[in-house]
Design an enzyme around this catalytic site. Structure first.
Site, PDB file in Angstrom:
ATOM      1  N   SER A   1      -6.120   3.392   4.034  1.00 38.39           N
ATOM      2  CA  SER A   1      -5.443   2.606   3.087  1.00 38.39           C
ATOM      3  C   SER A   1      -6.472   1.998   2.363  1.00 38.39           C
ATOM      4  O   SER A   1      -6.340   0.790   1.711  1.00 38.39           O
ATOM      5  CB  SER A   1      -4.590   1.722   3.716  1.00 38.39           C
ATOM      6  OG  SER A   1      -3.415   1.121   2.794  1.00 38.39           O
TER       7      SER A   1
ATOM      8  N   LYS B   1       0.422   4.032  -2.760  1.00 40.94           N
ATOM      9  CA  LYS B   1      -0.588   5.193  -2.609  1.00 40.94           C
ATOM     10  C   LYS B   1       0.077   6.433  -2.703  1.00 40.94           C
ATOM     11  O   LYS B   1      -0.558   7.268  -2.920  1.00 40.94           O
ATOM     12  CB  LYS B   1      -1.725   4.777  -1.649  1.00 40.94           C
ATOM     13  CG  LYS B   1      -2.407   3.443  -1.712  1.00 40.94           C
ATOM     14  CD  LYS B   1      -3.507   3.396  -0.544  1.00 40.94           C
ATOM     15  CE  LYS B   1      -4.523   1.777  -0.699  1.00 40.94           C
ATOM     16  NZ  LYS B   1      -3.968   0.663  -0.345  1.00 40.94           N
TER      17      LYS B   1
ATOM     18  N   SER C   1       0.777  -1.252  -0.100  1.00 35.13           N
ATOM     19  CA  SER C   1      -0.083  -0.046   0.184  1.00 35.13           C
ATOM     20  C   SER C   1       0.845   1.163   0.132  1.00 35.13           C
ATOM     21  O   SER C   1       0.273   2.378  -0.059  1.00 35.13           O
ATOM     22  CB  SER C   1      -0.933   0.106   1.223  1.00 35.13           C
ATOM     23  OG  SER C   1      -2.058  -0.919   0.978  1.00 35.13           O
TER      24      SER C   1
END
Length: 433
Positions: free
Chosen positions: A139, A82, A79
């Site tokens: 997230s 991102k 993640s």
């Protein structure tokens, strides 16, 4: 370990490399020992692990490298991807392609993403500003897809823009397959590239920096905490992004600022959420206490590091294997035997009693939970409508209920006969007087 072949430009590579290493390690050891990684690890007291996991510490403003261990090694970003999704969105906002109030729509592809996610139903609309907050705090994988489709016009178009931007920044060890970091063989980065990206976010978009330091968001009555456990626990912590999939282990890009000094620490591939938090805290602390005088002019910049090739390390067996006591997840905060004993090379010792855990404390909240909503403005009705209706409860069928259901129904009971009328008797004449 420090990989001296990873530095792109040094005036006298061999002499400068040895000098840099000896000064960076803060230890007077023979040059021959520097050439043996195992002896070096023993000298500086590094904890042995099944896999060497990347770590990198830099000064954000100058880009100077304070510590680099496997920082150019390929790794799965999870993640932490991102950060690039946010950066590309920031560029679209600045170019006027979209505004913070632009509505994006939850598509079937977005709604089908695996957790972590917000779980909104198909057709739900969210402003780009709220989508960024949900993606960076929760997230949320579904929000990342919806954001990419809304900003880029299509998912493939946005991913292409991510890869173009990576090349533009000089992130030549990075490739993206998706905007949320869910498992994909081609989703690869390095600690070095993540540092380049983080510096670009802070230097090009300082007005967006607060998005990465939000400790929690509030959606209706629900408060959602940030997975970055440094926020409001490590003095000076500013935020950035966590990441986890089994193949990557627990990743963290973390920044902190004290006075006029801003430090970035990157930790990839730890065994638990707590371990990545404590290691990052210790690296940041060493970064703040570091003196530039011992580096002189030979300290490299993060841009001068040269990425390695080859496949990324797969941490699945170590992080998600059968010996693990609990199921690994992004929200994991379990204890780890190696977290407190981690000691970073490249900077002077903080003392035997200073560990990552000892640097964390419960600080006063830096800000209250930030309100987010669905639709163009806050609405209880819109929020209630954003979630799918709960599935109907299934009737549990047991052997007894099944037998009763298959038994032939009893015939209706016959009506009871009407009672017979009371008998009548002839009247008895009265006796004579």
């Amino acid at each position: 370990m420090l990989n001296f072949s990873s530095f792109r430009t040094l005036r006298h590579p061999r002499r400068a490399g040895l000098a840099f290493a000896r000064r960076a390690l803060g230890t007077l050891i023979p040059g021959s020992v520097l050439l043996g990684s195992l002896a070096l690890a023993a000298t500086i007291g590094l904890t042995a692990t099944a896999h060497a996991t990347p770590k990198l510490v830099i000064e954000i403003d100058s880009g100077k490298v304070l510590l680099a261990e496997d920082a150019t090694k390929p790794w799965y970003p999870a993640s932490v991807t991102k950060l690039m999704t946010a950066y590309v969105t920031f560029k679209a906002l600045r170019a006027g392609r979209v505004t913070p109030e632009t509505l994006i729509t939850m598509t079937p592809e977005a709604a089908a993403q695996e957790p972590s996610k917000m779980g909104f139903k198909i057709g739900t609309q969210i402003t780009i500003d709220n989508a960024l907050k949900m993606m960076l705090v929760k997230s949320a994988n579904d929000i990342a897809i919806a954001l990419a489709q809304g900003v880029g016009g299509s998912l493939p178009g946005f991913v292409e823009e991510m890869n173009f931007t990576a090349r533009e920044l000089g992130m030549d060890g990075t490739h993206y397959d998706n905007p949320n970091g869910l498992p994909s063989p081609g989703q690869i980065t390095t600690a070095r590239d993540l540092a380049v990206l983080a510096r670009a976010i802070y230097t090009e978009f300082p007005e967006r920096a607060k998005l990465f330091s939000i400790p929690a968001i509030k959606l209706g009555s629900r408060v959602i905490r940030n997975y970055n456990k440094l926020i409001d626990r490590y003095p000076g912590a500013e935020g950035m992004k966590t990441g986890f999939i089994c193949a990557s282990g627990f990743n963290l890009v973390a920044s902190a600022k004290r006075g006029d000094k801003r430090i970035l620490a990157i930790v990839l591939g730890t065994n638990s959420g707590r371990e990545r938090t404590e290691e990052a805290a210790l690296l940041l602390e060493k970064g703040f206490q570091h003196s530039w005088k011992i580096f002189g002019a030979v300290a490299p910049t993060v841009d001068s590091l040269r990425n390695e090739g080859g496949p990324p390390t797969d941490m699945r067996a170590q992080v998600c294997g059968g010996k693990r006591k609990n199921t690994a997840s992004e929200d994991d905060d379990s204890d780890s035997s190696s977290s407190s004993s981690f000691v970073a090379a490249g900077m002077g010792s903080l003392g035997d009693n200073v560990t990552g855990a000892s640097l964390l404390q419960n600080l006063p909240p830096s800000m209250p939970p930030v309100d987010v909503w669905v639709g163009p403005y806050p609405s209880d009705d819109a929020l209630a409508d954003a979630y799918p209706a709960p599935p109907a409860k299934k009737t549990v069928t047991t052997k007894k209920t099944k037998a009763l259901a298959t038994t032939a129904p009893r015939p209706p009971a016959k009506p009871l006969p009407r009672p017979a009328p009371a008998p009548t008797y002839p009247a008895v004449p009265a006796p004579p007087k």
